[in-house]
Design a protein around this motif. Structure first.
Motif, PDB file in Angstrom:
ATOM      1  N   VAL A  72     -29.754  69.856 -32.031  1.00 21.59           N
ATOM      2  CA  VAL A  72     -31.075  71.706 -31.485  1.00 21.59           C
ATOM      3  C   VAL A  72     -32.271  70.182 -31.485  1.00 21.59           C
ATOM      4  N   VAL A  73     -33.175  70.564 -30.154  1.00 16.42           N
ATOM      5  CA  VAL A  73     -34.391  69.800 -30.618  1.00 16.42           C
ATOM      6  C   VAL A  73     -36.038  70.305 -29.644  1.00 16.42           C
ATOM      7  N   ASP A  74     -36.762  70.295 -29.975  1.00 15.61           N
ATOM      8  CA  ASP A  74     -37.690  70.889 -30.042  1.00 15.61           C
ATOM      9  C   ASP A  74     -38.007  70.961 -28.705  1.00 15.61           C
ATOM     10  N   ARG A  75     -39.664  71.215 -28.175  1.00 20.12           N
ATOM     11  CA  ARG A  75     -39.906  70.868 -26.594  1.00 20.12           C
ATOM     12  C   ARG A  75     -39.984  69.340 -26.586  1.00 20.12           C
ATOM     13  N   ASP A  76     -40.439  68.994 -27.569  1.00 15.20           N
ATOM     14  CA  ASP A  76     -41.024  67.737 -27.677  1.00 15.20           C
ATOM     15  C   ASP A  76     -39.587  66.367 -27.954  1.00 15.20           C
ATOM     16  N   GLY A  77     -39.054  67.133 -27.868  1.00 17.05           N
ATOM     17  CA  GLY A  77     -37.181  66.108 -28.029  1.00 17.05           C
ATOM     18  C   GLY A  77     -37.324  65.443 -29.611  1.00 17.05           C
ATOM     19  N   VAL A  78     -37.494  66.593 -30.218  1.00 13.43           N
ATOM     20  CA  VAL A  78     -37.822  65.815 -31.353  1.00 13.43           C
ATOM     21  C   VAL A  78     -36.350  67.133 -31.952  1.00 13.43           C
ATOM     22  N   THR A  79     -35.949  65.741 -32.904  1.00 24.17           N
ATOM     23  CA  THR A  79     -34.487  67.541 -33.433  1.00 24.17           C
ATOM     24  C   THR A  79     -34.408  68.177 -34.698  1.00 24.17           C
ATOM     25  N   ARG A  80     -34.421  69.133 -34.229  1.00 22.49           N
ATOM     26  CA  ARG A  80     -34.248  69.846 -35.239  1.00 22.49           C
ATOM     27  C   ARG A  80     -33.554  70.464 -36.423  1.00 22.49           C
ATOM     28  N   VAL A  81     -32.374  70.434 -35.679  1.00 20.25           N
ATOM     29  CA  VAL A  81     -30.902  70.563 -36.082  1.00 20.25           C
ATOM     30  C   VAL A  81     -29.705  70.034 -35.872  1.00 20.25           C
ATOM     31  N   LEU A  82     -29.081  68.806 -36.755  1.00 20.12           N
ATOM     32  CA  LEU A  82     -28.317  68.266 -36.303  1.00 20.12           C
ATOM     33  C   LEU A  82     -27.417  68.880 -37.083  1.00 20.12           C
ATOM     34  N   LEU A  83     -25.191  68.816 -36.440  1.00 17.80           N
ATOM     35  CA  LEU A  83     -24.630  68.856 -37.505  1.00 17.80           C
ATOM     36  C   LEU A  83     -23.416  68.146 -37.012  1.00 17.80           C
ATOM     37  N   LYS A  84     -22.590  67.288 -37.674  1.00 17.36           N
ATOM     38  CA  LYS A  84     -22.118  66.491 -37.420  1.00 17.36           C
ATOM     39  C   LYS A  84     -20.458  67.409 -37.898  1.00 17.36           C
ATOM     40  N   GLY A  85     -19.858  67.846 -37.317  1.00 19.43           N
ATOM     41  CA  GLY A  85     -18.674  68.477 -37.127  1.00 19.43           C
ATOM     42  C   GLY A  85     -17.647  67.747 -38.385  1.00 19.43           C
TER      43      GLY A  85
END
Length: 183
Positions: free
Chosen positions: A83-96
């Motif tokens: 999930v990225v913010d408006r600027d494309g910065v990653t807020r959450v990253l889940l590797k299943g």
């Protein structure tokens, strides 16, 4: 005015520099002793100089990512979700569990692409037919699996999913993440 010898000029200059340094050191020492910070220049930023933005909280971004991951797991797929913010910065990253090593970066790039154009990446893939150079923009990935999150029609974030056998499935899971924000 009397001419000064080179030696006198050097001595006079040295005395002037020493006096200036002593004055500066004294001012700094006095400031440190009193605990007062040097004066700060302040600007009154009026409303015309400001902009307001809307973004997802970390809690909401995490909820969207987890919903996308859950949808994939329910379907037997091993994916990564970003999930990225408006600027494309990653807020959450889940590797299943079981997701491939390429999937986290691909998920981030799909989310970045979706938020950049405010469109699902499956729609953006179609634009490559008329504008093939789009794929050359750094950080983008034109494969299905990215879905924008909008507020009042404007993009504020995006969910990207990678790792399923097709972009259609990745995008289905990304849409499940976006839908979780409406609950």
């Amino acid at each position: 005015m009397k001419k000064m010898s080179p030696r006198s000029r050097v001595l006079t200059g040295a005395v002037a520099v020493a006096a200036l340094a002593a004055g500066t050191l004294g001012a700094v020492s006095a400031s440190a002793e009193t605990g007062q910070a040097p004066a700060v220049v302040r600007a009154d930023a009026s409303n015309r100089n400001l902009t307001e933005t809307t973004g997802l909280t970390v809690e909401a971004a995490t909820r969207a990512a987890q919903a996308a991951l859950d949808a994939a797991q329910k379907n037997g797929q091993h994916v990564s979700v970003a999930v990225v913010d408006r600027d494309g910065v990653t807020r959450v990253l889940l590797k299943g569990d079981g997701a491939g090593p390429q999937s986290p970066e691909s998920a981030e790039r799909k989310a970045f692409t979706a938020v950049s154009w405010n469109a699902p990446t499956s729609e953006l893939v179609k634009r490559l037919a008329t504008a093939p150079n789009l794929k050359d923009i750094p950080g983008t990935l034109f494969l299905g699996g990215g879905a924008p999150v909008q507020a009042k029609g404007a993009p504020i974030a995006a969910v990207g999913v990678a790792g399923a056998p097709s972009g259609d499935l990745d995008e289905q899971f990304a849409q499940a993440g976006v839908a979780a924000l409406g609950r």
